[in-house]
Design a protein around this motif. Structure first.
Motif, PDB file in Angstrom:
ATOM      1  N   ILE A 122       0.815  -1.218   0.000  1.00  0.00           N
ATOM      2  CA  ILE A 122       0.000   0.000   0.000  1.00  0.00           C
ATOM      3  C   ILE A 122       0.851   1.272   0.000  1.00  0.00           C
ATOM      4  N   LEU A 123       2.190   1.135   0.188  1.00  0.00           N
ATOM      5  CA  LEU A 123       3.099   2.275   0.143  1.00  0.00           C
ATOM      6  C   LEU A 123       4.479   1.758  -0.234  1.00  0.00           C
ATOM      7  N   SER A 124       5.127   2.421  -1.185  1.00  0.00           N
ATOM      8  CA  SER A 124       6.419   1.948  -1.684  1.00  0.00           C
ATOM      9  C   SER A 124       7.462   3.061  -1.696  1.00  0.00           C
ATOM     10  N   ASP A 125       8.731   2.633  -1.565  1.00  0.00           N
ATOM     11  CA  ASP A 125       9.894   3.486  -1.797  1.00  0.00           C
ATOM     12  C   ASP A 125       9.924   4.738  -0.934  1.00  0.00           C
ATOM     13  N   THR A 126       9.521   4.585   0.323  1.00  0.00           N
ATOM     14  CA  THR A 126       9.673   5.655   1.300  1.00  0.00           C
ATOM     15  C   THR A 126      10.767   5.254   2.279  1.00  0.00           C
ATOM     16  N   ASN A 127      11.020   6.069   3.291  1.00  0.00           N
ATOM     17  CA  ASN A 127      12.259   5.953   4.041  1.00  0.00           C
ATOM     18  C   ASN A 127      12.041   5.670   5.529  1.00  0.00           C
ATOM     19  N   VAL A 128      12.455   4.510   5.976  1.00  0.00           N
ATOM     20  CA  VAL A 128      12.437   4.129   7.404  1.00  0.00           C
ATOM     21  C   VAL A 128      11.050   4.367   7.996  1.00  0.00           C
ATOM     22  N   ASN A 129      10.072   3.652   7.472  1.00  0.00           N
ATOM     23  CA  ASN A 129       8.703   3.770   7.982  1.00  0.00           C
ATOM     24  C   ASN A 129       8.579   2.989   9.271  1.00  0.00           C
ATOM     25  N   CYS A 130       8.576   3.715  10.373  1.00  0.00           N
ATOM     26  CA  CYS A 130       8.645   3.063  11.678  1.00  0.00           C
ATOM     27  C   CYS A 130       7.242   2.761  12.203  1.00  0.00           C
ATOM     28  N   ALA A 131       6.615   3.718  12.852  1.00  0.00           N
ATOM     29  CA  ALA A 131       5.270   3.472  13.353  1.00  0.00           C
ATOM     30  C   ALA A 131       4.271   4.336  12.589  1.00  0.00           C
ATOM     31  N   GLY A 132       3.180   4.708  13.238  1.00  0.00           N
ATOM     32  CA  GLY A 132       2.139   5.471  12.569  1.00  0.00           C
ATOM     33  C   GLY A 132       0.874   5.397  13.387  1.00  0.00           C
TER      34      GLY A 132
END
Length: 384
Positions: A122-132
């Protein structure tokens, strides 16, 4: 009146006034202390390496770089923050990938009987996706844990392209929690001198514009607080945390969870769980390992979520790799432990919409590598 009673009043009364005045202060006058958990002691590790209380069982949902059961989708490396969403008669579990440059988030969709229906990105090529954090309108806010990182609003059911939300600030994001009563989103910051923020959208349900604010208070661990606007949410050249005089500092902001007028958030640098009373704008400590006599049961404080019964579930990054429960009567005790994963951390705890299943990951598994992540499901008699 203990916290369980207060929570039940909040549910009946709509969550508006249960924590008002002296009742809220009394409920959190003393941080949680070790005691016997409501589910009893942990048993020997099961076939998946989990030590669970009697009556609970586990299964592995996904492993990094392997196909999710019954699908052709390869699960992402370093699974991190997560949440569950209703999807027709079933549900979806969303999980971030804490990888540089190719992070993002994936989802597993379940049928009504718990079988896996599909898995997808559902999400690609982003940087260090930790929490949310989840929004009340059914989207997942995936947060980048990098200097001047972004929040991305993603769509757990798929079919819609994720949207970057720069108005929510550019800083080292960790977690987010939506407060539908005050119509704000709380945001933690993973810096040793980080802050707690809230974002007030111009229009609730639309995160494209709004006001970013930072919590302002003295150095005390309890008492009244206020909020001040961050002049430049872009954070350049001055970081957002340094733009407002008097902004309260938190040592390594981590998990964030909202329920019934309270925003619970954690700080890993000092092993604390905080409570922000959104009704009366006050903070207090719900847990502090330095106030425990003897060996504290909860260390490496990280992700946090809550159950229907008002229990908090706090995951460890380090320690002895447990999820600890903090009950409404302020008892802290281990709920589960992962054996043989000393080089990992527990991430992404989230309950299914009906409250009967708990999902979470061991980010690096037994290998200690980001390619060794394992995502689990635990079922059992959770309190409601």
């Amino acid at each position: 009146m203990d916290r369980r009673t207060l929570l039940r009043v909040a549910v009946v009364g709509g969550g508006g006034t249960a924590f008002a005045g002296s009742l809220w202060s009394a409920a959190f006058a003393d941080p949680a202390q070790p005691g016997g958990g409501p589910y009893g002691s942990l048993r020997a590790a099961d076939g998946n390496g989990l030590q669970l209380p009697s009556g609970f069982t586990s299964r592995v949902i996904a492993r990094s770089r392997q196909r999710v059961g019954g699908t052709t989708y390869l699960w992402h490396d370093a699974p991190d923050g997560g949440a569950c969403f209703t999807a027709g008669s079933g549900w979806v579990y969303v999980s971030n990938s804490e990888i540089s440059g190719t992070g993002g988030a994936s989802a597993v969709r379940f049928n009504a009987d718990g079988s896996i229906a599909s898995a997808y990105r559902i999400l690609s090529d982003t940087n260090v996706n930790c929490a949310g954090g989840a929004t009340p309108w059914g989207t997942w806010l995936s947060c980048e844990e990098t200097s001047r990182g972004y929040v991305y609003e993603t769509y757990p059911l798929g079919g819609t392209t994720a949207v970057r939300r720069p108005a929510m600030g550019r800083f080292k994001h960790e977690a987010a929690a939506a407060d539908p009563v005050r119509r704000v989103v709380y945001l933690t910051e993973d810096e040793t001198d980080g802050c707690l923020y809230r974002f007030r959208p111009t229009s609730w349900g639309e995160l494209g514009s709004g006001t970013l604010e930072v919590l302002v208070a003295g150095s005390a661990t309890s008492g009244p607080v206020s909020w001040a606007r961050v002049p430049d949410p872009d954070g350049s050249p001055t970081p957002t945390r340094n733009q407002v005089s008097g902004a309260k500092r938190f040592n390594g902001g981590e998990g964030c969870y909202y329920a019934d007028g309270v925003c619970w958030f954690t700080t890993k640098g000092d092993n604390r769980v905080w409570a922000y009373d959104a009704v009366n704008q006050r903070i207090a400590l719900a847990y502090d390992d330095s106030l425990i006599s003897g060996t504290p049961p909860l260390t490496g404080v990280d992700n946090i979520t809550g159950s229907r019964g008002g229990d908090l579930f706090v995951a460890e990054d380090g320690g002895n790799l447990e999820i600890n429960i903090i009950t409404p009567d302020d008892v802290v005790a281990p709920f589960l432990r992962i054996a043989g994963h000393s080089g990992s951390e527990i991430t992404g705890p989230a309950f299914s919409p009906d409250g009967t299943r708990l999902y979470f990951s061991s980010q690096r598994g037994s290998s200690g590598s980001s390619s060794g992540g394992i995502t689990y499901e635990v079922r059992g008699p959770f309190r409601s």
